[in-house]
Design a protein around this motif. Structure first.
Motif, short mmCIF file in Angstrom:
data_model
loop_
_atom_site.label_atom_id
_atom_site.label_comp_id
_atom_site.label_asym_id
_atom_site.label_seq_id
_atom_site.Cartn_x
_atom_site.Cartn_y
_atom_site.Cartn_z
N SER A 34 -4.32 19.08 35.54
CA SER A 34 -4.89 20.12 34.68
C SER A 34 -6.40 20.15 34.80
CB SER A 34 -4.48 19.89 33.22
OG SER A 34 -3.10 20.05 33.08
N SER A 35 -7.02 18.99 34.81
CA SER A 35 -8.48 18.93 34.98
C SER A 35 -8.88 19.46 36.34
CB SER A 35 -8.97 17.50 34.81
OG SER A 35 -10.34 17.42 35.09
N TYR A 75 -2.98 36.21 27.52
CA TYR A 75 -2.25 36.03 28.77
C TYR A 75 -3.02 35.18 29.77
CZ TYR A 75 -5.07 39.81 30.80
OH TYR A 75 -6.10 40.58 31.27
N GLY A 76 -4.30 35.02 29.62
CA GLY A 76 -5.10 34.18 30.50
C GLY A 76 -4.70 32.72 30.39
N VAL A 77 -4.43 32.26 29.16
CA VAL A 77 -3.98 30.88 28.96
C VAL A 77 -2.62 30.69 29.63
CG1 VAL A 77 -3.34 29.18 27.22
CG2 VAL A 77 -5.30 30.67 26.83
N PHE A 78 -1.77 31.71 29.53
CA PHE A 78 -0.46 31.65 30.19
C PHE A 78 -0.62 31.58 31.70
CE2 PHE A 78 3.03 33.94 32.27
CZ PHE A 78 4.06 33.09 31.96
N LEU A 79 -1.51 32.41 32.26
CA LEU A 79 -1.74 32.36 33.71
C LEU A 79 -2.25 30.99 34.14
CD1 LEU A 79 -3.42 35.82 34.41
CD2 LEU A 79 -1.11 35.10 35.01
N GLN A 80 -3.12 30.41 33.32
CA GLN A 80 -3.64 29.07 33.61
C GLN A 80 -2.50 28.04 33.62
OE1 GLN A 80 -6.95 28.35 34.25
NE2 GLN A 80 -6.19 26.33 34.83
N SER A 81 -1.60 28.15 32.65
CA SER A 81 -0.47 27.21 32.59
C SER A 81 0.46 27.39 33.78
CB SER A 81 0.32 27.42 31.29
OG SER A 81 -0.48 27.12 30.18
N VAL A 82 0.69 28.63 34.19
CA VAL A 82 1.54 28.88 35.36
C VAL A 82 0.90 28.29 36.60
CG1 VAL A 82 2.44 30.70 36.88
CG2 VAL A 82 2.68 30.92 34.40
N LEU A 83 -0.41 28.48 36.75
CA LEU A 83 -1.11 27.92 37.91
C LEU A 83 -1.06 26.39 37.88
CD1 LEU A 83 -2.68 28.69 40.42
CD2 LEU A 83 -4.76 28.60 39.06
N ASP A 84 -1.24 25.79 36.71
CA ASP A 84 -1.12 24.34 36.58
C ASP A 84 0.26 23.88 37.03
OD1 ASP A 84 -3.65 24.14 35.56
OD2 ASP A 84 -3.03 23.69 33.51
N ILE A 87 0.75 24.03 40.84
CA ILE A 87 0.04 22.95 41.54
C ILE A 87 0.74 21.62 41.31
CG2 ILE A 87 -2.13 21.65 41.59
CD1 ILE A 87 -3.55 24.35 41.12
N VAL A 88 1.17 21.35 40.07
CA VAL A 88 1.89 20.10 39.80
C VAL A 88 3.19 20.05 40.60
CG1 VAL A 88 3.14 18.81 38.03
CG2 VAL A 88 0.88 19.71 37.52
#
Length: 135
Positions: A34-35, A75-84, A87-88
């Motif tokens: 996440s970082s 929705y930006g927070v959601f996009l960030q979570s999807v990207l996280d 990557i994970v």
């Protein structure tokens, strides 16, 4: 069997301990990823798309009024979570792929036979001496 004894047997089993260690490592790994996404990947991506910070992207459904907070769909927070997550998942995929590759190589490598014991070594020497003796 008492409940405490059953619980002790369950909790001390190797699988439970291994699972607990895996969860702890997974949580720590999740924080690292996440970082990495938030602090390393997203700033250049935001710069490329015009300085947009994904976590601030939102649709305002109702403006703040009369001391109440605005209602926003973030929705930006959601996009960030999807990207996280992506990557994970990719990092875990690479780790599992490397582990499977190592296991495959290990399985293909023929195992060395164990070295003969001292007694077997002595018997082989006696056998060889008897073979080489003239009759």
């Amino acid at each position: 069997m008492s409940m405490m004894k059953e619980f002790k047997e369950f909790a001390v089993k190797g699988n439970v301990v291994d699972m607990a260690v895996g969860i702890i490592i997974g949580v720590a790994f999740g924080k690292i990823v996440s970082s990495f996404v938030a602090d390393v990947l997203m700033p250049p991506i935001g710069l490329l798309i015009g300085g947009v910070d994904f976590s601030n992207l939102a649709i305002i459904l109702r403006e703040a009024a009369d001391g109440g907070e605005a209602v926003a769909m973030r929705y930006g927070v959601f996009l960030q979570s999807v990207l996280d997550f992506i990557i994970v998942a990719f990092a875990v995929f690479l780790a599992v792929k490397a582990l499977n590759s190592m296991r495959k190589k290990e399985a293909e490598t023929p195992a060395q036979p164990p070295a003969p014991s001292a007694q077997e070594q002595l018997l082989m020497e006696i056998r060889d001496l008897l073979k080489n003796q003239p009759q």
